[in-house]
Design a protein around this motif. Sequence first.
Motif, PDB file in Angstrom:
ATOM      1  N   LYS A   1      31.653  41.911  43.803  1.00  0.00           N
ATOM      2  CA  LYS A   1      32.966  41.738  44.398  1.00  0.00           C
ATOM      3  C   LYS A   1      34.055  42.247  43.466  1.00  0.00           C
ATOM      4  O   LYS A   1      33.917  42.191  42.243  1.00  0.00           O
ATOM      5  CB  LYS A   1      33.205  40.243  44.689  1.00  0.00           C
ATOM      6  N   TYR A   2      35.141  42.770  44.048  1.00  0.00           N
ATOM      7  CA  TYR A   2      36.376  43.073  43.335  1.00  0.00           C
ATOM      8  C   TYR A   2      37.438  42.076  43.802  1.00  0.00           C
ATOM      9  O   TYR A   2      37.607  41.867  45.006  1.00  0.00           O
ATOM     10  CB  TYR A   2      36.872  44.488  43.649  1.00  0.00           C
ATOM     11  N   LEU A   3      38.136  41.466  42.857  1.00  0.00           N
ATOM     12  CA  LEU A   3      39.239  40.558  43.187  1.00  0.00           C
ATOM     13  C   LEU A   3      40.519  41.154  42.640  1.00  0.00           C
ATOM     14  O   LEU A   3      40.638  41.388  41.431  1.00  0.00           O
ATOM     15  CB  LEU A   3      39.001  39.176  42.572  1.00  0.00           C
ATOM     16  N   HIS A   4      41.485  41.384  43.508  1.00  0.00           N
ATOM     17  CA  HIS A   4      42.740  42.010  43.106  1.00  0.00           C
ATOM     18  C   HIS A   4      43.869  40.991  43.132  1.00  0.00           C
ATOM     19  O   HIS A   4      43.941  40.149  44.019  1.00  0.00           O
ATOM     20  CB  HIS A   4      43.079  43.184  44.037  1.00  0.00           C
ATOM     21  N   THR A   5      44.728  41.040  42.135  1.00  0.00           N
ATOM     22  CA  THR A   5      45.908  40.184  42.089  1.00  0.00           C
ATOM     23  C   THR A   5      47.139  41.066  41.911  1.00  0.00           C
ATOM     24  O   THR A   5      47.039  42.233  41.535  1.00  0.00           O
ATOM     25  CB  THR A   5      45.832  39.176  40.930  1.00  0.00           C
ATOM     26  N   SER A   6      48.293  40.489  42.166  1.00  0.00           N
ATOM     27  CA  SER A   6      49.542  41.239  42.006  1.00  0.00           C
ATOM     28  C   SER A   6      50.123  41.081  40.602  1.00  0.00           C
ATOM     29  O   SER A   6      51.187  41.593  40.320  1.00  0.00           O
ATOM     30  CB  SER A   6      50.574  40.774  43.050  1.00  0.00           C
ATOM     31  N   TRP A   7      49.401  40.340  39.726  1.00  0.00           N
ATOM     32  CA  TRP A   7      49.844  40.138  38.347  1.00  0.00           C
ATOM     33  C   TRP A   7      48.704  40.459  37.405  1.00  0.00           C
ATOM     34  O   TRP A   7      47.541  40.441  37.782  1.00  0.00           O
ATOM     35  CB  TRP A   7      50.298  38.690  38.122  1.00  0.00           C
ATOM     36  N   ASN A   8      49.055  40.737  36.176  1.00  0.00           N
ATOM     37  CA  ASN A   8      48.024  41.011  35.183  1.00  0.00           C
ATOM     38  C   ASN A   8      47.211  39.748  34.896  1.00  0.00           C
ATOM     39  O   ASN A   8      47.763  38.669  34.728  1.00  0.00           O
ATOM     40  CB  ASN A   8      48.648  41.522  33.882  1.00  0.00           C
ATOM     41  N   VAL A   9      45.916  39.914  34.814  1.00  0.00           N
ATOM     42  CA  VAL A   9      45.003  38.806  34.541  1.00  0.00           C
ATOM     43  C   VAL A   9      44.840  38.662  33.036  1.00  0.00           C
ATOM     44  O   VAL A   9      44.529  39.623  32.337  1.00  0.00           O
ATOM     45  CB  VAL A   9      43.641  39.040  35.207  1.00  0.00           C
ATOM     46  N   ILE A  10      45.036  37.435  32.539  1.00  0.00           N
ATOM     47  CA  ILE A  10      44.959  37.187  31.103  1.00  0.00           C
ATOM     48  C   ILE A  10      43.600  36.627  30.704  1.00  0.00           C
ATOM     49  O   ILE A  10      43.054  36.969  29.663  1.00  0.00           O
ATOM     50  CB  ILE A  10      46.073  36.219  30.665  1.00  0.00           C
ATOM     51  N   ASN A  11      43.030  35.764  31.562  1.00  0.00           N
ATOM     52  CA  ASN A  11      41.783  35.108  31.183  1.00  0.00           C
ATOM     53  C   ASN A  11      40.995  34.731  32.432  1.00  0.00           C
ATOM     54  O   ASN A  11      41.555  34.650  33.532  1.00  0.00           O
ATOM     55  CB  ASN A  11      42.086  33.842  30.357  1.00  0.00           C
ATOM     56  N   LEU A  12      39.693  34.489  32.238  1.00  0.00           N
ATOM     57  CA  LEU A  12      38.798  34.020  33.291  1.00  0.00           C
ATOM     58  C   LEU A  12      38.021  32.822  32.790  1.00  0.00           C
ATOM     59  O   LEU A  12      37.669  32.744  31.610  1.00  0.00           O
ATOM     60  CB  LEU A  12      37.807  35.120  33.698  1.00  0.00           C
ATOM     61  N   LYS A  13      37.724  31.871  33.700  1.00  0.00           N
ATOM     62  CA  LYS A  13      36.854  30.750  33.400  1.00  0.00           C
ATOM     63  C   LYS A  13      35.933  30.519  34.584  1.00  0.00           C
ATOM     64  O   LYS A  13      36.385  30.318  35.711  1.00  0.00           O
ATOM     65  CB  LYS A  13      37.669  29.471  33.127  1.00  0.00           C
ATOM     66  N   LEU A  14      34.612  30.562  34.313  1.00  0.00           N
ATOM     67  CA  LEU A  14      33.607  30.360  35.352  1.00  0.00           C
ATOM     68  C   LEU A  14      32.916  29.024  35.115  1.00  0.00           C
ATOM     69  O   LEU A  14      32.517  28.719  33.985  1.00  0.00           O
ATOM     70  CB  LEU A  14      32.579  31.492  35.310  1.00  0.00           C
ATOM     71  N   SER A  15      32.777  28.241  36.163  1.00  0.00           N
ATOM     72  CA  SER A  15      32.076  26.965  36.077  1.00  0.00           C
ATOM     73  C   SER A  15      31.304  26.739  37.364  1.00  0.00           C
ATOM     74  O   SER A  15      31.885  26.448  38.408  1.00  0.00           O
ATOM     75  CB  SER A  15      33.062  25.819  35.847  1.00  0.00           C
ATOM     76  N   GLY A  16      29.995  26.918  37.266  1.00  0.00           N
ATOM     77  CA  GLY A  16      29.173  26.720  38.452  1.00  0.00           C
ATOM     78  C   GLY A  16      29.557  27.669  39.560  1.00  0.00           C
ATOM     79  O   GLY A  16      29.428  28.882  39.439  1.00  0.00           O
ATOM     80  N   ASP A  17      30.085  27.113  40.658  1.00  0.00           N
ATOM     81  CA  ASP A  17      30.432  27.947  41.810  1.00  0.00           C
ATOM     82  C   ASP A  17      31.932  28.160  41.945  1.00  0.00           C
ATOM     83  O   ASP A  17      32.420  28.515  43.014  1.00  0.00           O
ATOM     84  CB  ASP A  17      29.892  27.321  43.101  1.00  0.00           C
ATOM     85  N   MET A  18      32.704  27.958  40.855  1.00  0.00           N
ATOM     86  CA  MET A  18      34.140  28.169  40.891  1.00  0.00           C
ATOM     87  C   MET A  18      34.559  29.114  39.773  1.00  0.00           C
ATOM     88  O   MET A  18      34.076  29.029  38.644  1.00  0.00           O
ATOM     89  CB  MET A  18      34.889  26.846  40.754  1.00  0.00           C
ATOM     90  N   LEU A  19      35.498  30.014  40.098  1.00  0.00           N
ATOM     91  CA  LEU A  19      36.049  30.958  39.132  1.00  0.00           C
ATOM     92  C   LEU A  19      37.556  30.789  39.072  1.00  0.00           C
ATOM     93  O   LEU A  19      38.238  30.849  40.096  1.00  0.00           O
ATOM     94  CB  LEU A  19      35.711  32.407  39.527  1.00  0.00           C
ATOM     95  N   ALA A  20      38.076  30.567  37.864  1.00  0.00           N
ATOM     96  CA  ALA A  20      39.518  30.472  37.652  1.00  0.00           C
ATOM     97  C   ALA A  20      40.022  31.796  37.105  1.00  0.00           C
ATOM     98  O   ALA A  20      39.522  32.284  36.089  1.00  0.00           O
ATOM     99  CB  ALA A  20      39.844  29.342  36.686  1.00  0.00           C
ATOM    100  N   VAL A  21      41.001  32.389  37.780  1.00  0.00           N
ATOM    101  CA  VAL A  21      41.641  33.626  37.337  1.00  0.00           C
ATOM    102  C   VAL A  21      43.023  33.237  36.812  1.00  0.00           C
ATOM    103  O   VAL A  21      43.872  32.756  37.564  1.00  0.00           O
ATOM    104  CB  VAL A  21      41.763  34.640  38.491  1.00  0.00           C
ATOM    105  N   VAL A  22      43.236  33.427  35.512  1.00  0.00           N
ATOM    106  CA  VAL A  22      44.439  32.945  34.851  1.00  0.00           C
ATOM    107  C   VAL A  22      45.412  34.096  34.623  1.00  0.00           C
ATOM    108  O   VAL A  22      45.076  35.085  33.963  1.00  0.00           O
ATOM    109  CB  VAL A  22      44.098  32.277  33.505  1.00  0.00           C
TER     110      VAL A  22
END
Length: 383
Positions: A117-138
């Motif tokens: 998958k590709y996930l696009h945001t309208s802001w620059n992504v600084i960090n990622l955190k993955l936990s089980g079945d959830m992904l945080a895009v910071v």
Amino acid sequence: LEPALKYAVMAPMPSLLQEASMEAEGAEDISLNCLAMNEDHSSFVCGTTSGIREYRLHPLQDSRMERCVLEKVTSVTMDSASRFLPFVTPYGHCAATGKSGLEQVVVWDRASGMISKYLHTSWNVINLKLSGDMLAVVCEFSLHLFACSDWREKISITTSSNRSGLCAFSAKSQPWILACPAQKLGEMRILFGDRSFSGHTIRAHKSALAALSLSPCGRFLASASEHGTVIKIFGTDGQLLHRLRRSWPNAAKIWTLAWHFDSRMLAAASSSTVHIFQLPQSSHRGVAIEKLPGSHFFSAVLSVTIGVAGSYLPDVTSSWHVKLAPLGAERRRGIAVAFHGTQAKFSVMQFTGSRGILDEYRMTPKETQHLSSSVWFDSILHH
């Protein structure tokens, strides 16, 4: 159309010695950009200017590494319970927003050996955190939670300026728990993974947050401000439980806070030292701080009793600490601490853009032994 991305099937890569012998004439040096630790501290993954590299710990393998992309990676995250390896690469120009230099989140599926998958945001992504079945895009002023089952955004949170990409998950908690900066300076937001995404805000510090970390058990939240002198331990219900004093009065940048698996030990890494604090067996106040084995590497720890609710909370005014070796003139980009799963050992990883160094220590009842020092990354060798 999705942008063309250079990637290769994940496969074992040569060891450091083998790579040195294969150095190509005129090849550009590869630099380290980021590091992410696996939740069980058994391995870590790095983003570089030319792909992703994964290492094993305890002991440090002489490196079987993996690549799934051959482009610059600015952030990466991993979780042993997940088949996915999300990372961030430059996106270029976005026609929808008219902005250039944005980044995209790319989700690599380890099982299929393909981009999922590709996930696009309208802001620059600084960090990622993955936990089980959830992904945080910071991002700098927001955090976005995606479910790995369908990659749909579940909730978006507005934060204060978060240029360090602070975010923490407690993966073993049911439901999961997430912590991040709140909208006001020095405050933290706790979010619970129930159906309503309930949560609350904790007033933690008067100055901006520098580090935060949730314990594996999901009961404690550690935080440090940009002053770096005191580390606070809160219950996830918002109650302040402990104040751990790292230094007095000298301020220092806290690079990371790392919990032991049993949630009773916390490591705090600054630019020059790593302090290790022991917490009580119980989360309730009125329990004495216990003492761990120490040696000439560590100063003595005072056994103090935490006051009852509403009373003064005395600081733990000293702790065990290891002095870190300087890395030279090049700017440090990160520090990570990993505890051994079954032995009284811990590892400290420091890295600059061109070099990564690992120091391993053993704690015994009478002393702390420096076991080894290894170079796990050298830009001259990695082409």
